[in-house]
Write an enzyme that holds these catalytic residues in place. Structure first.
Site, short mmCIF file in Angstrom:
data_model
loop_
_atom_site.label_atom_id
_atom_site.label_comp_id
_atom_site.label_asym_id
_atom_site.label_seq_id
_atom_site.Cartn_x
_atom_site.Cartn_y
_atom_site.Cartn_z
N ASP A 90 -83.73 -24.44 -51.94
CA ASP A 90 -84.89 -24.31 -51.07
C ASP A 90 -86.18 -24.82 -51.72
OD1 ASP A 90 -85.38 -22.23 -52.83
OD2 ASP A 90 -85.60 -20.68 -51.29
N ASP B 113 -83.70 -26.50 -56.91
CA ASP B 113 -83.38 -25.28 -57.64
C ASP B 113 -81.97 -24.83 -57.26
OD1 ASP B 113 -83.93 -24.40 -55.07
OD2 ASP B 113 -84.90 -22.55 -55.73
N ASP C 257 -80.57 -22.67 -55.32
CA ASP C 257 -80.12 -22.47 -53.94
C ASP C 257 -80.67 -23.51 -52.98
OD1 ASP C 257 -82.77 -21.50 -53.82
OD2 ASP C 257 -82.25 -20.04 -52.27
N SER D 280 -81.73 -17.75 -56.33
CA SER D 280 -82.61 -18.91 -56.31
C SER D 280 -82.67 -19.61 -57.67
CB SER D 280 -84.00 -18.48 -55.84
OG SER D 280 -84.82 -19.58 -55.57
#
Length: 449
Positions: free
Chosen positions: A247, A243, A245, A104
């Site tokens: 999400d 961010d 990733d 993440s």
């Protein structure tokens, strides 16, 4: 589930090469997942594997693939894609599970594994428990004729872009809008710029040149000042930061003022209420600013707090029949559009709301007054964080702090589950009151430690 051995609240995560974030463990993890999915069925299960742009993703992708194929599962390799894209693709491609290799918003030297069910939702506790049990059993390779196969999917980007565009009305356009996109050198780098340009926006892009080591490095939603500066420099009307990733999403208004997840929740809740789209209760977390709670109450919009973590926000929404929730960090859930937090979809919902209401981002937030909030991490010399929080002297200090800010803010303590730290948070409608209350409460925790 209180007895988790490997899984945290959002999969498995840590430093690459240490503990469970190693090639040999991930090989066994893939094998364990494969054995759980193949148990009691004759048809080979299908598992999708996606990843972000960090360099260790190559290693873990190969390890997962080998473990799954050895257990008799077929694999589709998606390559670098946002986490929510894997959730969507798992469902639409009728896969039995989806796996994302990502840490993440963490630096490149961390990595992790997240899982999705066939419905594109995070795994339930029972399935996670079954995987953990399988991990403790020996690695198993099926007979040669039952081995799985692996292929690389080529049309995933186009499928996901169309899914995102379908989350807004067909006539929705961004013509005339100049925006800055910060892709964090992460999984949205090859998708978000294309999508927003297809919708007509003039797009200035930063953080879209991943090299395996620069993900989240001074860019993205954890470094919002970079986006804000670019908005001011280019004269853009707003900026959007994801961010690593994809999400999470945060924004900046036309003056470069940072706009966090609480702000975006307010924009959506107010607009959805006016349009009749809002259903159920809006869900935030313990960290959601008290000012948002007051603003929603003034609009007669019900609001509740869940534990920190989008997993718990999702759970509260499902239990309460709501569709809108999120975290200050930018995890937003629009459950009438996506099964999980999706930075691109959430950004589109905000832009649609602004366009429908005829407001700039700054104008839409003019009626929201957040209160000063600060968190101090008190590191403990000894003793468990939970025991310190439960100490009589600390509980007395907490009650006094809560009385001091009653009706004007909140005071609460959160013992860390991973390190010897107690997080002390106070917010109040006056900065001096907030700081004084925080100092006294943090001091009581230090004295007890």
């Amino acid at each position: 589930m209180s007895s988790r051995k490997y899984f945290g609240t959002d999969g498995i995560r840590g430093r690459v090469g240490q503990g469970v974030i190693s090639a040999d463990f991930v090989l066994r993890l893939g094998n364990a997942l494969g054995r759980v999915l193949t148990a009691g069925r004759s048809k080979r299960p299908l598992v999708l594997i996606g990843k972000d742009t960090r360099i260790s993703g190559y290693m873990f992708e190969a390890a997962l693939e080998a473990g799954l194929v050895a257990a008799g599962a077929d694999v589709q390799l998606i390559g670098p894609m946002p986490t929510p894209a894997i959730a969507f693709l798992t469902s639409t491609l009728r896969a039995d599970a989806g796996v994302v290799i990502s840490a993440s918003h963490n630096p490149h030297y961390d990595n992790g594994i997240k899982f999705f069910s066939a419905e594109g939702e995070k795994l339930d506790d029972a399935t996670e428990a079954a995987i953990e049990a399988a991990l403790d059993a020996p690695f198993h390779t099926v007979e040669s004729e039952r081995l799985g196969k692996a292929i690389r999917t080529r049309d995933a980007i186009g499928r996901y872009i169309e899914f995102c565009k379908a989350s807004v009305p067909r006539g929705f356009t961004l013509h005339g809008l100049k925006m800055v996109l910060d892709c964090a050198h992460g999984a949205t780098y090859h998708i978000a710029p294309m999508l927003f340009r297809e919708l007509g926006a003039e797009v200035v892009v930063i953080g879209a040149a991943p090299d395996g080591l620069n993900i989240n490095d001074g860019v993205g939603s954890t470094h919002i000042d970079n986006l804000a500066a670019k908005v001011r420099e280019t004269g853009a009307q707003l900026g959007i930061a994801f961010d690593g990733d994809g999400d999470r999403v945060l924004m900046a208004d036309d003056q470069g003022n940072p706009v966090d997840g609480d702000d975006l929740l307010y924009v959506l809740a107010r607009s959805w209420q006016a349009s009749g789209r809002l259903t159920g209760t809006v869900v935030g977390t313990l960290m959601t600013n008290y000012g948002l709670e007051k603003a929603l109450a003034a609009l007669q919009i019900p609001f509740q707090r869940a534990k920190v973590g989008d997993r718990y926000v999702h759970q509260a929404l499902v239990e309460g029949g709501g569709t809108l929730g999120g975290e200050t960090s930018g995890h937003l859930l629009c459950l009438d559009r996506a099964t999980t937090g999706d930075g691109i979809v959430s950004a589109l919902q905000v832009l649609e709301a602004l366009g429908r209401d005829g407001h700039s981002l700054r104008e839409a937030l003019s009626s929201l007054s957040k209160v000063p909030q600060q968190t101090v991490n008190v590191r403990l010399g000894g003793g468990a964080a939970k025991a310190i929080v439960e100490a009589a002297s600390v509980q007395q200090a907490l009650q006094q702090a809560q009385a001091a800010v009653q009706g004007r803010g909140r005071a609460f303590l959160r013992p860390s589950g991973t390190e010897p730290v107690v997080r002390v948070t106070v917010e109040a409608d006056e900065a001096g009151l907030m700081q004084d209350t925080l100092d006294r409460l943090a001091g009581a925790v230090r004295d007890a430690a």
